[in-house]
Enzyme design. Structure first.
Site, short mmCIF file in Angstrom:
data_model
loop_
_atom_site.label_atom_id
_atom_site.label_comp_id
_atom_site.label_asym_id
_atom_site.label_seq_id
_atom_site.Cartn_x
_atom_site.Cartn_y
_atom_site.Cartn_z
N CYS A 1 60.09 34.03 43.40
CA CYS A 1 60.33 35.45 43.08
C CYS A 1 61.63 35.97 43.67
CB CYS A 1 59.16 36.30 43.54
SG CYS A 1 57.60 35.83 42.77
N HIS B 1 62.06 43.46 43.59
CA HIS B 1 61.19 42.55 42.85
C HIS B 1 59.89 43.27 42.55
CE1 HIS B 1 58.70 39.32 41.64
NE2 HIS B 1 58.02 39.27 42.77
N ASN C 1 54.06 40.94 37.36
CA ASN C 1 55.01 40.19 38.19
C ASN C 1 55.58 39.04 37.34
OD1 ASN C 1 56.33 38.54 40.02
ND2 ASN C 1 54.74 38.65 41.58
N1 ACO Z 1 39.36 42.14 39.80
C1 ACO Z 1 38.31 42.61 40.51
N2 ACO Z 1 38.07 42.24 41.77
C2 ACO Z 1 38.91 41.38 42.34
C3 ACO Z 1 40.02 40.85 41.67
C4 ACO Z 1 40.22 41.26 40.34
N3 ACO Z 1 41.24 40.83 39.58
N4 ACO Z 1 40.68 40.01 42.49
C5 ACO Z 1 40.03 40.01 43.66
N5 ACO Z 1 38.95 40.83 43.55
C6 ACO Z 1 37.96 41.11 44.58
C7 ACO Z 1 37.81 40.00 45.59
O1 ACO Z 1 36.97 39.00 45.10
C8 ACO Z 1 37.22 40.73 46.75
O2 ACO Z 1 35.85 40.92 46.52
P1 ACO Z 1 34.78 40.82 47.73
O3 ACO Z 1 35.16 41.92 48.67
O4 ACO Z 1 33.49 41.01 47.02
O5 ACO Z 1 34.99 39.46 48.31
C9 ACO Z 1 37.88 42.12 46.67
O6 ACO Z 1 38.36 42.25 45.33
C10 ACO Z 1 39.02 42.29 47.64
O7 ACO Z 1 39.85 41.12 47.57
P2 ACO Z 1 41.15 41.01 48.39
O8 ACO Z 1 41.83 39.74 48.03
O9 ACO Z 1 40.84 41.28 49.83
O10 ACO Z 1 41.95 42.25 47.79
P3 ACO Z 1 43.25 42.91 48.32
O11 ACO Z 1 43.01 44.33 48.60
O12 ACO Z 1 43.94 42.08 49.36
O13 ACO Z 1 44.15 42.86 47.01
C11 ACO Z 1 45.96 41.61 46.07
C12 ACO Z 1 44.48 41.62 46.46
C13 ACO Z 1 46.18 42.66 44.98
C14 ACO Z 1 46.32 40.24 45.53
C15 ACO Z 1 46.79 41.97 47.34
O14 ACO Z 1 46.46 41.10 48.39
C16 ACO Z 1 48.24 41.87 47.06
O15 ACO Z 1 48.79 42.68 46.35
N6 ACO Z 1 48.92 40.90 47.66
C17 ACO Z 1 50.29 40.65 47.37
C18 ACO Z 1 50.27 39.54 46.41
C19 ACO Z 1 51.33 39.58 45.39
O16 ACO Z 1 51.80 40.60 44.94
N7 ACO Z 1 51.72 38.39 45.02
C20 ACO Z 1 52.69 38.20 44.03
C21 ACO Z 1 53.41 36.95 44.26
S1 ACO Z 1 54.37 37.07 45.67
C22 ACO Z 1 55.61 38.01 45.33
O17 ACO Z 1 55.94 38.15 44.18
C23 ACO Z 1 56.29 38.65 46.39
#
Ligand code: ACO
Length: 322
Positions: A115, A249, A279
């Site tokens: 990215c 990004h 993304n």
């Molecule tokens: N739909 C519904 N529920 C979901 C989904 C989904 N698509 N994905 C995960 N969940 C659930 C999980 O199973 C979990 O459920 P549980 O509590 O019953 O176990 C709950 O939602 C919370 O999951 P977390 O992973 O803790 O959610 P979080 O608040 O951390 O959000 C996310 C996840 C959006 C991925 C966040 O961590 C994030 O934005 N991270 C950055 C990642 C990113 O942007 N990566 C891109 C690549 S890197 C880059 O480009 C820089």
């Protein structure tokens, strides 16, 4: 003293025709529009069709950028494609673009910084141009990340999309305060396992799927994206108050908002397109530039900071005058 700069001559973008909304995903996967919007700000993404490759999107975006610059494929002597989703393991997607556009013999290669690929590619091209090793460069970010998705993993599958964007950069001898003014890159391999694809020619001989420690990515992304703006500004001899736009990004709306807050930059100065593209990895910044230029926000003379962070972890910032 005359200073040679890499000046922006043109820009362009391309996305696949197929739009997949959050509701479309929710029809096949245990997720919801509400969850995706609240956690990421994403409303929809474009997904490449069968037989539609990274190089197709890259060549389309690059063709538009050349047209806007009033240049032809024969004028290009450097092609740098930032991608982690090349058409094939080799040759470089840049050479496929060279062939598709009908460019003459020149330098063509890919840069792989996930990215953060676009700041890496601009920085490399900038050095070729300033050192007189090329005169006109196509710098492209192009991805088909949908091909790396494990569609059974809702934690990652909802986050990504496909697309491409391109800039034409030309070496200009008397461009003291125009074009690319400062670049800053970094990488820290200690984070290798926090965002990776679990396949590859040297390990599994398969393409593999994207795996991510989302919370660690989130934490580090805010710090690295903010720091990259500051470091690139310092190298450009400017400070935050001089900036017209930050073009980060586009991974996640919450990450982007947190960066704006940390830098104390008003949200109106931050370009956000993650809602419509999701993304798109290395393509996200040039796609955002194209959109902001098309809707009139980005104007000639504006000072902008590009900032990105990706797997590795890698990061980078570029300050340029549009
Ligand atoms: N739909 C519904 N529920 C979901 C989904 C989904 N698509 N994905 C995960 N969940 C659930 C999980 O199973 C979990 O459920 P549980 O509590 O019953 O176990 C709950 O939602 C919370 O999951 P977390 O992973 O803790 O959610 P979080 O608040 O951390 O959000 C996310 C996840 C959006 C991925 C966040 O961590 C994030 O934005 N991270 C950055 C990642 C990113 O942007 N990566 C891109 C690549 S890197 C880059 O480009 C820089």
């Amino acid at each position: 003293m005359l200073s040679v700069r890499a000046v922006v001559r043109g820009w362009g973008a391309a996305v696949p025709a197929r739009v997949v909304t959050n509701a479309d995903l929710a029809a096949d996967m245990d997720t919801s529009d509400e969850w995706i919007r609240a956690r990421t700000g994403i409303r929809q993404r474009h997904i490449a069709g069968d037989g539609e490759y990274t190089s197709d999107l890259a060549a389309e975006a690059a063709g538009r950028a050349l047209e806007r610059a009033g240049l032809g494929p024969g004028d290009v002597d450097l092609i740098v494609v930032a991608t982690s989703t090349p058409d094939h393991t080799f040759p470089a997607t840049a050479t496929a673009v060279q062939r598709k556009l009908g460019c003459g013999i020149g330098v063509a290669f890919d840069v792989q910084a996930v990215c953060a690929g676009f700041p890496y590619a601009v920085t490399v091209a900038d050095q070729f141009l300033r050192l007189g090793q090329a005169s006109t460069a196509l710098v492209i970010g192009a991805e088909t990340f949908s091909r790396l998705m494990d569609w059974s993993d809702r934690g990652t599958a909802v986050l990504f999309g496909d697309g491409a964007g391109a800039l034409v950069l030309s070496a200009e001898a008397d461009a003291a305060d125009r074009g690319v003014l400062g670049c800053y890159l970094g990488a820290d391999g200690r984070y290798y396992d926090d965002l990776f694809v679990d396949g590859g020619p040297s390990t599994t001989s398969t393409t593999g799927y994207l795996r991510m420690n989302g919370q660690e990515v989130f934490r580090q992304a805010v710090a690295m994206l903010s720091m990259s703006v500051i470091e690139a500004l310092a190298r450009a001899g400017h400070d935050l108050a001089d900036l017209d736009w930050i073009v980060p990004h586009q991974a996640n709306r919450r990450i982007i908002d947190a960066v704006g807050k940390r830098l104390r930059v008003p949200t109106e100065k931050v370009i956000v397109t993650v809602d419509r593209h999701a993304n798109t990895s290395a393509a996200s910044i040039p796609l955002a530039l194209d959109l902001a230029a098309a809707d009139g926000r980005l104007r000639a003379g504006n000072l902008i900071a590009l900032t990105a962070m990706g797997g590795g972890f890698t990061w980078g910032g570029v300050v340029l005058r549009w």
